[in-house]
Design an enzyme around this catalytic site. Structure first.
Site, PDB file in Angstrom:
ATOM      1  N   SER A  45      32.377  28.101  41.605  1.00 42.54           N
ATOM      2  CA  SER A  45      31.840  29.084  42.542  1.00 42.54           C
ATOM      3  C   SER A  45      30.856  30.051  41.882  1.00 42.54           C
ATOM      4  CB  SER A  45      32.973  29.876  43.195  1.00 42.54           C
ATOM      5  OG  SER A  45      33.795  29.034  43.977  1.00 42.54           O
ATOM      6  N   GLY A 224      27.492  29.624  46.479  1.00 39.62           N
ATOM      7  CA  GLY A 224      26.299  29.740  47.308  1.00 39.62           C
ATOM      8  C   GLY A 224      26.532  30.251  48.718  1.00 39.62           C
ATOM      9  N   CYS A 250      38.194  29.729  50.833  1.00 36.84           N
ATOM     10  CA  CYS A 250      36.951  30.332  50.352  1.00 36.84           C
ATOM     11  C   CYS A 250      35.719  29.727  51.029  1.00 36.84           C
ATOM     12  CB  CYS A 250      36.889  30.236  48.827  1.00 36.84           C
ATOM     13  SG  CYS A 250      35.766  31.450  48.090  1.00 36.84           S
ATOM     14  N   LEU A 251      34.880  28.973  50.317  1.00 36.29           N
ATOM     15  CA  LEU A 251      33.713  28.375  50.960  1.00 36.29           C
ATOM     16  C   LEU A 251      34.140  27.456  52.094  1.00 36.29           C
ATOM     17  CD1 LEU A 251      30.639  27.908  51.088  1.00 36.29           C
ATOM     18  CD2 LEU A 251      30.948  26.031  49.451  1.00 36.29           C
ATOM     19  N   TYR A 295      30.117  36.081  50.228  1.00 33.69           N
ATOM     20  CA  TYR A 295      29.849  35.980  51.667  1.00 33.69           C
ATOM     21  C   TYR A 295      31.167  36.110  52.409  1.00 33.69           C
ATOM     22  CZ  TYR A 295      25.170  34.362  50.472  1.00 33.69           C
ATOM     23  OH  TYR A 295      23.890  34.284  49.985  1.00 33.69           O
ATOM     24  N   HIS A 335      41.984  33.056  47.100  1.00 32.98           N
ATOM     25  CA  HIS A 335      42.363  31.842  46.363  1.00 32.98           C
ATOM     26  C   HIS A 335      43.883  31.784  46.148  1.00 32.98           C
ATOM     27  CE1 HIS A 335      38.387  30.246  44.850  1.00 32.98           C
ATOM     28  NE2 HIS A 335      38.054  31.391  45.417  1.00 32.98           N
ATOM     29  N   GLU A 337      45.550  29.415  44.971  1.00 37.32           N
ATOM     30  CA  GLU A 337      45.859  28.687  43.726  1.00 37.32           C
ATOM     31  C   GLU A 337      45.684  29.566  42.494  1.00 37.32           C
ATOM     32  OE1 GLU A 337      41.499  28.651  43.649  1.00 37.32           O
ATOM     33  OE2 GLU A 337      43.009  28.482  45.238  1.00 37.32           O
TER      34      GLU A 337
END
Length: 363
Positions: A45, A224, A250-251, A295, A335, A337
């Site tokens: 990331s 990104g 997340c993303l 983001y 996260h 994990e």
């Protein structure tokens, strides 16, 4: 050797060179973790970014192969207050400076990283450049800095072919995991719960996954701007329209939100560290989480007929999780994990496994 950090706002910091001596332009972000620098460096990331560690002492326990979260570090640059020259730990296999040199990561030490963090908090994440040149034009550097954009990062970090990871112990379930920049511990969290995990490259067609006989699908973290991934979002729509249990982080959380009509925005300075408090709205309980994102899904764009906000950030109220009205589908921004960070929310993997078993996936 002297090194200089130039920020997009024209401010400069002079320190000592560590790692590679190559000039490096990237997006500067800060991380508040006190430990876990190797896991941070190898988190995909961070592709396209330079990491400012706000904690002043970095490298004190060295590096070792077991702590890597991917095949290599992805950060472009590394900025620290003080770099320990020799790691003191029984697991240490080498020093952090040599590690940075090995992977061509440009770094600088001896700068006031807490002052630098305050600048990035007050003015927002900005591009920057590290140079070891004795003589340079600040104006020329600023032109390069302002022209830089983080892009094409998911394509850079994703694996090129599917890879199968066997379950630890008796295999109970089969999970497809979309690799947008996955961390190794995310895979391990599924393996140790009896899941055989097939990790697919980011641009794998949804039809390939849906025809694979899997019990559930997980969408990984990654780097990104999520809105840049238009082709991937179209495939995520197809996964959402199936009846397979879905869990995204997340993303992946952002991509699924975009696929279902919500919107994302860039945050002022993001959340990066292992001490971010998140509240579970359903149970009224707060957890300390590991986070790395710039983001966020905008709460006003979430259609209540599609999903409800399940978790919020305690500090500023941003969206940290969504529970979808479509059966067997939930996502989180943080996260679970960890690696590095607290493991308070690893129970979410148990919830995902239970969801798959209740759907009839136990074998």
């Amino acid at each position: 050797m002297k090194a200089t950090l130039i920020l997009a706002n024209g401010m400069t910091f002079v320190g000592r060179s560590i790692g590679s001596t190559a000039d490096r332009v990237c997006e500067m972000v800060f991380n508040t973790s006190m430990t876990g620098y190797q896991e941070i460096l190898t988190d995909p990331s961070y592709a396209g970014q330079g990491i400012v560690m706000s904690y002043p002492l970095i490298g004190n326990y060295g590096v070792n192969h077991e702590d890597n979260e991917s095949s290599r570090p992805w950060a472009e640059a590394f900025i620290v207050r003080h770099l320990t020259t020799r790691g003191s730990n029984f697991r240490c296999e080498g020093g952090l400076n040599e590690y940075l040199k090995q992977y061509d990561i440009t770094g600088i030490e001896g700068v006031d990283t807490r002052a630098l963090t305050r600048i990035l908090r007050s003015e927002g994440t900005m591009n920057g450049m590290i140079t070891c040149a004795e003589h340079f034009s600040v104006q020329d550097c600023l032109e390069k800095i302002k022209a830089y954009r983080v892009e094409g990062t998911v394509e850079a970090v994703t694996r090129k072919a599917p890879q199968v990871y066997p379950a630890m112990g008796e295999q109970q379930l089969r999970v497809a995991l979309m690799d947008y920049g996955v961390k190794e511990n995310m895979i391990r969290c599924l393996q140790k719960r009896g899941c055989q995990v097939t990790v697919y490259p980011a641009h794998t067609p949804a039809d390939t996954v849906l025809s694979g006989g899997f019990d559930g699908v997980m969408l990984s973290n990654g780097p990104g701007d999520p809105a840049d991934n238009t082709a991937i979002i179209e495939e995520v729509k197809k996964l959402y329209q199936s009846d397979l249990p879905l869990f995204a982080v997340c993303l992946g959380h952002q991509l699924l939100a975009l696929a279902t009509g919500a919107q994302t925005r860039k945050m002022r300075f993001g959340h990066r560290g292992g001490n971010h408090p998140v509240k579970d709205l359903e149970h009224g309980r707060a957890y300390i989480t590991s986070q790395n994102h710039g983001y966020v899904v905008t709460k006003e764009s979430v259609d209540p007929t599609v999903a409800e906000i399940s978790h919020v950030n305690v500090n500023e109220g941003s969206v940290e999780g969504l529970k979808y009205k479509r059966p067997n589908c939930f996502t989180v921004q943080f996260h679970p994990e960890a690696s590095p960070g607290p493991m308070d929310t690893e129970y979410l993997f148990d919830n995902f496994v239970d969801m798959m078993k209740q759907k009839g996936g136990a074998r």
